[in-house]
Scaffold this motif. Sequence first.
Motif, PDB file in Angstrom:
ATOM      1  N   ASP A  91       0.663  -1.211   0.180  1.00 62.89           N
ATOM      2  CA  ASP A  91       0.009   0.079   0.115  1.00 62.89           C
ATOM      3  C   ASP A  91       0.812   1.108  -0.135  1.00 62.89           C
ATOM      4  O   ASP A  91       1.562   1.634   0.833  1.00 62.89           O
ATOM      5  N   GLY A  92       0.842   1.919  -1.147  1.00 65.25           N
ATOM      6  CA  GLY A  92       1.594   2.847  -1.056  1.00 65.25           C
ATOM      7  C   GLY A  92       3.553   2.925  -0.374  1.00 65.25           C
ATOM      8  O   GLY A  92       4.151   3.868   0.137  1.00 65.25           O
ATOM      9  N   GLY A  93       4.066   2.326  -1.052  1.00 65.98           N
ATOM     10  CA  GLY A  93       4.947   1.659  -0.350  1.00 65.98           C
ATOM     11  C   GLY A  93       5.393   0.917   0.670  1.00 65.98           C
ATOM     12  O   GLY A  93       6.552   0.552   1.116  1.00 65.98           O
ATOM     13  N   ARG A  94       4.073   1.073   1.382  1.00 72.07           N
ATOM     14  CA  ARG A  94       3.929   0.263   3.167  1.00 72.07           C
ATOM     15  C   ARG A  94       3.932  -1.062   2.342  1.00 72.07           C
ATOM     16  O   ARG A  94       2.679  -1.399   1.750  1.00 72.07           O
ATOM     17  N   ALA A  95       4.802  -2.264   3.398  1.00 68.29           N
ATOM     18  CA  ALA A  95       3.921  -3.433   2.937  1.00 68.29           C
ATOM     19  C   ALA A  95       2.902  -3.761   4.317  1.00 68.29           C
ATOM     20  O   ALA A  95       3.196  -3.368   5.747  1.00 68.29           O
ATOM     21  N   VAL A  96       1.946  -4.571   3.892  1.00 66.05           N
ATOM     22  CA  VAL A  96       0.864  -4.363   4.516  1.00 66.05           C
ATOM     23  C   VAL A  96       0.807  -5.981   5.121  1.00 66.05           C
ATOM     24  O   VAL A  96       0.437  -6.887   4.443  1.00 66.05           O
ATOM     25  N   LEU A  97       0.546  -6.053   6.796  1.00 68.26           N
ATOM     26  CA  LEU A  97       0.463  -8.350   6.601  1.00 68.26           C
ATOM     27  C   LEU A  97      -0.795  -8.046   7.621  1.00 68.26           C
ATOM     28  O   LEU A  97      -0.895  -7.563   8.528  1.00 68.26           O
ATOM     29  N   THR A  98      -1.986  -8.715   6.743  1.00 70.58           N
ATOM     30  CA  THR A  98      -2.981  -8.911   7.663  1.00 70.58           C
ATOM     31  C   THR A  98      -3.332  -9.879   8.244  1.00 70.58           C
ATOM     32  O   THR A  98      -2.474 -11.086   7.766  1.00 70.58           O
ATOM     33  N   LEU A  99      -3.776  -9.885   9.407  1.00 69.98           N
ATOM     34  CA  LEU A  99      -3.753 -11.249  10.167  1.00 69.98           C
ATOM     35  C   LEU A  99      -4.919 -11.599  10.403  1.00 69.98           C
ATOM     36  O   LEU A  99      -5.780 -10.227  11.251  1.00 69.98           O
ATOM     37  N   PRO A 137      10.631  -1.625   2.533  1.00 70.74           N
ATOM     38  CA  PRO A 137       9.620  -1.103   2.742  1.00 70.74           C
ATOM     39  C   PRO A 137       9.353   0.251   3.197  1.00 70.74           C
ATOM     40  O   PRO A 137      10.399   0.612   4.004  1.00 70.74           O
ATOM     41  N   VAL A 138       9.198   1.482   3.031  1.00 76.76           N
ATOM     42  CA  VAL A 138       8.982   2.186   3.913  1.00 76.76           C
ATOM     43  C   VAL A 138       7.843   2.236   5.242  1.00 76.76           C
ATOM     44  O   VAL A 138       8.737   3.118   6.239  1.00 76.76           O
ATOM     45  N   GLY A 139       7.560   1.083   5.300  1.00 73.56           N
ATOM     46  CA  GLY A 139       6.364   0.793   6.257  1.00 73.56           C
ATOM     47  C   GLY A 139       6.081  -0.190   6.187  1.00 73.56           C
ATOM     48  O   GLY A 139       5.888  -1.093   5.384  1.00 73.56           O
ATOM     49  N   LEU A 140       6.252  -0.472   7.723  1.00 70.82           N
ATOM     50  CA  LEU A 140       5.157  -1.907   7.850  1.00 70.82           C
ATOM     51  C   LEU A 140       3.827  -1.692   8.610  1.00 70.82           C
ATOM     52  O   LEU A 140       3.841  -0.858   9.779  1.00 70.82           O
ATOM     53  N   HIS A 195      10.366  -3.170  17.262  1.00 75.10           N
ATOM     54  CA  HIS A 195      11.696  -2.146  17.373  1.00 75.10           C
ATOM     55  C   HIS A 195      12.126  -2.555  16.123  1.00 75.10           C
ATOM     56  O   HIS A 195      12.849  -2.270  15.792  1.00 75.10           O
ATOM     57  N   ASN A 196      12.185  -3.743  15.379  1.00 70.41           N
ATOM     58  CA  ASN A 196      13.061  -3.854  14.408  1.00 70.41           C
ATOM     59  C   ASN A 196      13.375  -3.369  12.913  1.00 70.41           C
ATOM     60  O   ASN A 196      13.614  -3.265  12.561  1.00 70.41           O
ATOM     61  N   ALA A 197      11.814  -2.582  12.711  1.00 75.47           N
ATOM     62  CA  ALA A 197      11.130  -1.857  11.568  1.00 75.47           C
ATOM     63  C   ALA A 197      11.770  -1.087  12.536  1.00 75.47           C
ATOM     64  O   ALA A 197      13.141  -0.090  11.421  1.00 75.47           O
ATOM     65  N   GLN A 198      12.002  -0.167  13.701  1.00 78.01           N
ATOM     66  CA  GLN A 198      12.566   1.021  14.246  1.00 78.01           C
ATOM     67  C   GLN A 198      14.200   1.339  13.786  1.00 78.01           C
ATOM     68  O   GLN A 198      14.463   2.322  13.479  1.00 78.01           O
ATOM     69  N   ASP A 199      14.493  -0.120  14.105  1.00 79.66           N
ATOM     70  CA  ASP A 199      15.998   0.050  13.522  1.00 79.66           C
ATOM     71  C   ASP A 199      16.358  -0.028  12.394  1.00 79.66           C
ATOM     72  O   ASP A 199      17.509   0.869  12.257  1.00 79.66           O
ATOM     73  N   LEU A 200      15.692  -0.646  11.239  1.00 88.32           N
ATOM     74  CA  LEU A 200      15.333  -0.041   9.554  1.00 88.32           C
ATOM     75  C   LEU A 200      14.975   0.382   9.403  1.00 88.32           C
ATOM     76  O   LEU A 200      15.339   0.909   8.325  1.00 88.32           O
ATOM     77  N   GLY A 201      14.493   2.114  10.361  1.00 89.24           N
ATOM     78  CA  GLY A 201      13.745   3.180   9.552  1.00 89.24           C
ATOM     79  C   GLY A 201      13.242   2.750   8.931  1.00 89.24           C
ATOM     80  O   GLY A 201      12.537   3.688   8.126  1.00 89.24           O
ATOM     81  N   ILE A 202      12.069   2.016   9.506  1.00 86.99           N
ATOM     82  CA  ILE A 202      11.184   1.747   8.982  1.00 86.99           C
ATOM     83  C   ILE A 202       9.707   2.060   9.419  1.00 86.99           C
ATOM     84  O   ILE A 202      10.239   1.826  11.041  1.00 86.99           O
ATOM     85  N   THR A 203       8.804   2.561   9.548  1.00 84.38           N
ATOM     86  CA  THR A 203       7.808   2.695  10.490  1.00 84.38           C
ATOM     87  C   THR A 203       7.103   2.327  10.619  1.00 84.38           C
ATOM     88  O   THR A 203       6.877   0.429   9.718  1.00 84.38           O
TER      89      THR A 203
END
Length: 108
Positions: free
Chosen positions: A10-18, A42-45, A68-76
Motif C-alpha cells: 500500500d503506497g510503498g508500505r508492506a501490509v500484513l493482515t492477520l 518498505p518505507v513502512g510496515l 523495534h526491528n522496524a525502528q532499527d531499520l528506519g521503517i515506520t
Amino acid sequence: MDLDLSASEDGGRAVLTLVGAVDVESRAQVQSACQRLLNDGPVGLVIDMSGVTFIDSTGIGALVEVAHNAQDLGITFTIRRPSTRVQRIIQVTGLADVWDIEGDTESR
C-alpha cells in the motif's frame, strides 16, 4: 487457535493482515512473516488487525519485537484497524502512546 496471514502493498508500505489469534502458537509465524516483509525494505510496515479475535501477552511481545526491528531499520510501524479487543489491550499496555494506530476501531 489458528491465524491466517496475507501480505500486500500500500503506497510503498508492506501490509500484513492477520485474521484469528495472535498468541504463543502463532508468535513465530507472525515474526517470520514480518521479518520477510522488513527485509524487502518498505518505507513502512502496517499490521492490519481488524480480523484479530484474540491476542495474549506473547502476541503483544511479538509485535513489540517487530516494532523495534522496524525502528532499527528506519521503517515506520503502524497498527491498522485494531479490533475493539486488540485496541483495549494496546491501550492498557501503553503501546497506544508509542505506536501509530490507523483507522477506526471496529465494534466486536
